[in-house]
Design a protein around this motif. Structure first.
Motif: not given
Length: 353
Positions: A146-147, A155-157, A185-186, A286-287
């Protein structure tokens, strides 16, 4: 007689009461009203035919999503939310001996439920400095990320995501990227990678970035060849005609999603400023949710007080949520709702100091 594995499942719902009279900061839903003109457009979707006939298909919505995602429509399959998409996937994936899902952990609660329904094991990849390396060396027959993740909001880039997908592509292993929160997210979506890697399955939803959790519409983005199998387990009429129309209306309105996302991003800053003024330990994600950290003994008192004031937040004292004992999680909301939340938060904090 029921299947023995179902006896292992203990489903606890947090939504067994009428939440309509509450400020709902507990479920990462849209929690303030749509504009009157938006509601009117949704009402205009209603017709006798829509209620009387079976859904005529999702071709129109598929084309609209394809345009929005900038991808060919053949890469998209509409599903009944992300949980519906996961069910389709787990019903379809083949494995020889035992099925092991390598999953970021903790994560979306339905992953644990599906593991019991479909009798598969979970290799838990904890969120820490070794997360990326652990995914590269995972032992699963399938990978789930889940990202951004929930409940952490981390978050994972995208570069690391591609490396995980690429390594598993070489091993012939599917990688599922759940992007329910990606628009907050960014970081851009990993959807463009499906053209390069046929083992990648990206999941998206209208629940979060469109604020339309009630219509239960999501979709799968993956190589068209995968749909030859994934589509076979899908129910014939799993999404109502009305839900399809609502989704079509929302996606056709150019600024519908954009305005909502901008408001949430703007109020992330507002939330942070309010916490800084009060010297409150907090964490943005990031959510579309954030955390306020308190001493564990204070969390329950704050939770119960806010509930009496008709404000719902997420804590370890609420049914099936278990993440951290020293925090409350709240969904980001309008400035007026943030003012209301902090009004009562300040009151209870003064009482329990």
């Amino acid at each position: 007689m029921f299947k023995s594995n179902l006896q292992k499942i203990n489903r606890v719902s947090n939504y067994c009461f009428d939440r309509s009279g509450y400020l709902r900061l507990d479920a990462n839903e849209r929690n303030f009203d749509f504009a009157k003109n938006q509601i009117q457009k949704f009402k205009n979707c209603l017709s006798s035919f829509l209620l009387q006939a079976y859904p005529v298909g999702s071709e129109k919505l598929t084309r609209l999503i394809a345009k929005d995602e900038k991808i060919n429509k053949n890469y998209i399959l509409i599903s009944a939310g992300i949980d519906g998409a996961l069910k389709i996937i787990f019903e379809s994936i083949s494995y020889k001996k035992k099925f092991i899902l390598s999953s970021i952990w903790p994560t979306y609660g339905m992953i644990s439920v599906f593991s019991k329904i479909f009798n598969f094991q979970i290799e838990r990849i904890l969120e820490n400095k070794k997360t990326f390396d652990n995914f590269l060396n995972s032992k699963g027959n399938c990978v789930y990320i889940a990202n951004p993740n929930s409940p952490s909001g981390k978050i994972i880039c995208i570069k690391k995501i591609e490396k995980i997908v690429e390594k598993n592509y070489k091993k012939g292993i599917f990688v599922i990227i759940d992007e329910a929160y990606i628009d907050f997210a960014d970081q851009k979506s990993s959807n463009y990678l499906v053209k390069k890697y046929n083992n990648l399955i990206v999941l998206k939803s209208f629940s979060k970035s469109y604020g339309l959790a009630g219509i239960r519409v999501g979709y799968i983005i993956t190589n068209p060849k995968n749909f030859r199998h994934l589509g076979k387990t899908k129910s014939m009429f799993d999404i109502s005609a009305f839900s399809l129309k609502i989704a079509e209306t929302a996606i056709k309105e150019r600024n519908f999603k954009k305005n909502y996302l901008n408001l949430i991003k703007k109020n992330k800053i507002l939330f942070e400023n309010k916490c800084k003024i009060r010297n409150i330990k907090h964490s943005l994600t990031q959510a579309n949710f954030a955390y306020i950290f308190l001493e564990p003994k204070k969390v329950k008192k704050v939770f119960l007080f806010l509930m009496k004031k008709k404000i719902l937040v997420k804590t370890n004292f609420l049914g099936n949520f278990s993440y951290t004992d020293n925090a409350i999680r709240l969904s980001l909301t309008s400035s007026n709702n943030l003012d209301l939340f902090f009004k009562y938060f300040d009151l209870i904090i003064k009482k329990i100091r």
